[in-house]
Design an enzyme around this catalytic site. Sequence first.
Site, short mmCIF file in Angstrom:
data_model
loop_
_atom_site.label_atom_id
_atom_site.label_comp_id
_atom_site.label_asym_id
_atom_site.label_seq_id
_atom_site.Cartn_x
_atom_site.Cartn_y
_atom_site.Cartn_z
N ARG A 156 0.89 -1.11 0.03
CA ARG A 156 -0.11 -0.10 -0.04
C ARG A 156 0.74 1.16 -0.09
NH1 ARG A 156 -5.58 -0.56 2.29
NH2 ARG A 156 -5.77 -2.80 2.25
N ARG A 185 -18.60 -4.00 8.59
CA ARG A 185 -17.49 -3.69 9.15
C ARG A 185 -17.41 -2.47 9.95
NH1 ARG A 185 -12.80 -5.10 4.37
NH2 ARG A 185 -12.11 -3.10 5.24
P1 AP5 Z 1 -8.96 -4.10 3.86
O1 AP5 Z 1 -9.83 -5.16 4.53
O2 AP5 Z 1 -7.90 -4.54 2.84
O3 AP5 Z 1 -9.83 -2.76 3.38
P2 AP5 Z 1 -9.68 -1.80 2.07
O4 AP5 Z 1 -8.37 -1.78 1.79
O5 AP5 Z 1 -10.17 -0.58 2.59
O6 AP5 Z 1 -10.37 -2.42 0.91
P3 AP5 Z 1 -11.95 -2.88 0.83
O7 AP5 Z 1 -11.83 -4.21 1.57
O8 AP5 Z 1 -12.71 -1.73 1.38
O9 AP5 Z 1 -12.23 -2.78 -0.77
P4 AP5 Z 1 -12.06 -3.96 -1.56
O10 AP5 Z 1 -11.59 -3.34 -2.85
O11 AP5 Z 1 -11.63 -5.40 -1.35
O12 AP5 Z 1 -13.65 -4.30 -1.89
P5 AP5 Z 1 -14.72 -5.34 -1.81
O13 AP5 Z 1 -14.37 -6.63 -2.60
O14 AP5 Z 1 -14.79 -5.85 -0.27
O15 AP5 Z 1 -8.10 -3.30 4.87
C1 AP5 Z 1 -8.61 -2.80 5.97
C2 AP5 Z 1 -7.53 -2.16 6.98
O16 AP5 Z 1 -6.53 -3.19 7.27
C3 AP5 Z 1 -6.84 -1.13 6.46
O17 AP5 Z 1 -7.47 0.31 6.56
C4 AP5 Z 1 -5.45 -1.00 7.29
O18 AP5 Z 1 -5.91 -0.45 8.75
C5 AP5 Z 1 -5.37 -2.59 7.49
N1 AP5 Z 1 -4.42 -2.84 6.35
C6 AP5 Z 1 -4.68 -3.67 5.37
N2 AP5 Z 1 -3.74 -4.15 4.58
C7 AP5 Z 1 -2.67 -3.25 5.14
C8 AP5 Z 1 -1.31 -2.79 4.65
N3 AP5 Z 1 -0.70 -3.59 3.50
N4 AP5 Z 1 -0.63 -2.10 5.50
C9 AP5 Z 1 -1.11 -1.29 6.56
N5 AP5 Z 1 -2.25 -1.56 7.00
C10 AP5 Z 1 -3.19 -2.68 6.36
O19 AP5 Z 1 -16.02 -4.73 -2.34
C11 AP5 Z 1 -16.63 -3.86 -1.52
C12 AP5 Z 1 -18.24 -4.01 -1.83
O20 AP5 Z 1 -18.75 -3.79 -3.03
C13 AP5 Z 1 -18.91 -5.34 -1.56
O21 AP5 Z 1 -19.83 -4.99 -0.82
C14 AP5 Z 1 -18.83 -6.00 -2.91
O22 AP5 Z 1 -19.90 -7.06 -2.64
C15 AP5 Z 1 -19.38 -4.70 -3.57
N6 AP5 Z 1 -18.86 -4.98 -5.01
C16 AP5 Z 1 -17.55 -5.43 -5.45
N7 AP5 Z 1 -17.60 -5.21 -6.75
C17 AP5 Z 1 -18.31 -4.81 -7.20
C18 AP5 Z 1 -19.21 -4.20 -8.57
N8 AP5 Z 1 -18.32 -4.43 -9.65
N9 AP5 Z 1 -20.33 -3.78 -8.65
C19 AP5 Z 1 -21.09 -3.53 -7.61
N10 AP5 Z 1 -20.71 -3.87 -6.20
C20 AP5 Z 1 -19.47 -4.49 -6.15
#
Ligand code: AP5
Length: 224
Positions: A92, A159
């Site tokens: 990241r 979440r």
């Molecule tokens: P993490 O859990 O990785 O969260 P994030 O980066 O905020 O990413 P998201 O999970 O919010 O998004 P995503 O792209 O995976 O979307 P999703 O598939 O779920 O990290 C959480 C925390 O952990 C960080 O803030 C940090 O504190 C820590 N952390 C993690 N990694 C770290 C690192 N490397 N270094 C330091 N700290 C770290 O989809 C989202 C929603 O949209 C779902 O409901 C899904 O069903 C829907 N959806 C998906 N695609 C579509 C589409 N095409 N159309 C419609 N709906 C869709």
Amino acid sequence: MNTPRFVILGPQGAGKGTQAGRLVHRLGITHIYPGQILRDEMAAGTALGKKITKTMNAGKLVPIGLTNRLIRERIHQPDCQKHGWITDGYPRNMGQARPFQRFGHPNLIIHLHLSDAAAVKRLSGRRVCTKGHVYHLRHDPPKKRRGYCDHDGLKLFQRDDDTAKSIRQRLKIYHEETEPVLHWYKERVLIITVDAHQSIHGVYRDILRKMKRISWLSSRLQKK
Ligand code: AP5
């Protein structure tokens, strides 16, 4: 033969976890998801979990040393070495990308492009189970029983970091720290970019279409 060593990159809500899950299933590779590993620590109430709860819920990044160690140990496990892996949410920032280039050698970056407005809208409808399976109230609801995970029957919930304030903070970090990683990769690793404003299936179809243009990956996809 090449082993998949993938990184999926994109802003919060772009569908990294959603698409990584599909690719893991299709290619038989390991999903390396630091966000879920860290949430498991919080749910188990370990010392580490307690230490990171505030940081995670505020949408900030946990310390670099911790995530680098976590990922380094995980990708050296036999399943990753044998079948390949995809990291979801790592690296990241440059403090993670540089060492990762030395110990991970990723061979494909999958970049999901999504606007901030779409990201905020999507995340408000996300529901998950404690094991990390992801749903959306409107776009991807559970098929078996409303409010419960199709895979393990666990109750779905929102979440703690899917609040407007935390989402804004996470997007800010993405633009400031993760986008430079993407630019840095441009000269080092093959990148495929996909428009993530499409439906879940549309995004997946585009990823596969672009992967099939990569010869070593194309033969692997045909075998599966
Ligand atoms: P993490 O859990 O990785 O969260 P994030 O980066 O905020 O990413 P998201 O999970 O919010 O998004 P995503 O792209 O995976 O979307 P999703 O598939 O779920 O990290 C959480 C925390 O952990 C960080 O803030 C940090 O504190 C820590 N952390 C993690 N990694 C770290 C690192 N490397 N270094 C330091 N700290 C770290 O989809 C989202 C929603 O949209 C779902 O409901 C899904 O069903 C829907 N959806 C998906 N695609 C579509 C589409 N095409 N159309 C419609 N709906 C869709």
